[in-house]
Design a protein around this motif. Structure first.
Motif, PDB file in Angstrom:
ATOM      1  N   LYS A   1       0.818  -1.217   0.000  1.00  0.00           N
ATOM      2  CA  LYS A   1       0.000   0.000   0.000  1.00  0.00           C
ATOM      3  C   LYS A   1       0.848   1.261   0.000  1.00  0.00           C
ATOM      4  O   LYS A   1       0.448   2.286  -0.563  1.00  0.00           O
ATOM      5  N   ASP A   2       2.039   1.201   0.627  1.00  0.00           N
ATOM      6  CA  ASP A   2       2.865   2.406   0.696  1.00  0.00           C
ATOM      7  C   ASP A   2       3.538   2.735  -0.637  1.00  0.00           C
ATOM      8  O   ASP A   2       4.186   3.774  -0.775  1.00  0.00           O
ATOM      9  N   LYS A   3       3.383   1.840  -1.623  1.00  0.00           N
ATOM     10  CA  LYS A   3       3.907   2.110  -2.962  1.00  0.00           C
ATOM     11  C   LYS A   3       2.848   2.717  -3.876  1.00  0.00           C
ATOM     12  O   LYS A   3       3.149   3.136  -4.995  1.00  0.00           O
TER      13      LYS A   3
END
Length: 243
Positions: free
Chosen positions: A89-91
């Motif tokens: 998700k942090d990408k």
């Protein structure tokens, strides 16, 4: 009589000085021409280690809240889909929602134009930057899986970059300089001269293209981002004195 002698003496002195300047100019010109200018080439082929990809999704409705709720639901579905494909998700970077009013235009019998409100179009973009080039590449090619989930999704072609480009440039500069010096030494040897001091060095711009492509070089440098495999070139112009 004395005036004539003085005039002749001045003219003679001027003539001598003129010859001296002329001789100096010829000498300096010959010295300036006694040089060798050569251009060396440095090149390197490499494969990109960073990929960026983005896609756009949208919803249309006459009710702003309805369009926003549908878009928010699409965002959740896309996020879950990307997670299922191994994307953290942090990408994922989701842009702010863009809201546009839509209109249709018609002309009446008098030739007057009228506009009619046709609803709201809300759109959003998801972007991914990753060093997992193969994974994102495969994702971009199978985007119909998102469309099959009932989402109006448009995928952009991925862009490819190389994070160690500075190292590549340094090696190319060294190779181009070596190539130019070898050319200069060969020219001097063939003309029975000896290579002297380096007078000037000029570096060209970096040109990065797809291998074996027909891309044109530009004055400010070319940087291809559409090809995963790339070829970089740089030139170095050296000017040497010749003894």
């Amino acid at each position: 009589m004395n005036k004539n002698i003085i005039a002749i003496a001045i003219a003679a002195a001027g003539f001598i000085i003129g010859l001296a300047f002329l001789g100096s100019a010829i000498k300096n010109r010959n010295r300036a021409d006694n040089t060798i200018s050569v251009t060396g080439l440095g090149s390197n082929k490499f494969t990109s280690d960073l990929i960026t990809w983005s896609g756009n999704f949208s919803r249309n409705s006459f009710e702003l809240k309805s369009a926003y709720d549908e878009l928010a639901n699409d965002k959740k579905i896309i996020e879950n889909y990307l997670v299922s494909k191994g994307i953290p998700k942090d990408k994922m970077v989701f842009s702010a929602v863009d809201i546009q009013k839509q209109f249709t235009y018609t002309n009446d019998s008098n030739g007057s134009s009228h506009q009619t409100f046709a609803g709201y179009q809300l759109s959003q973009t998801v972007s991914i930057n990753s060093k997992e080039v193969a994974k994102i590449e495969n994702l971009s090619r199978n985007i119909t899986e998102i469309i099959n989930l009932g989402i109006e999704f448009t995928s952009s072609p991925p862009n490819y970059f190389y994070t160690k480009l500075a190292d590549v440039k340094q090696q190319m500069i060294a190779d181009a300089t070596k190539d130019a010096k070898q050319r200069a030494e060969k020219i001097a040897e063939n003309s029975g001269s000896k290579l002297g001091h380096l007078k000037r060095a000029t570096m060209g711009v970096t040109q990065i293209t797809a291998p074996n492509s027909t891309e044109e070089y530009s004055y400010g440098g070319t940087f291809n981002t559409s090809s995963k495999d790339k070829e970089a070139r740089i030139t170095i112009k050296l000017e040497y004195e010749v003894d």
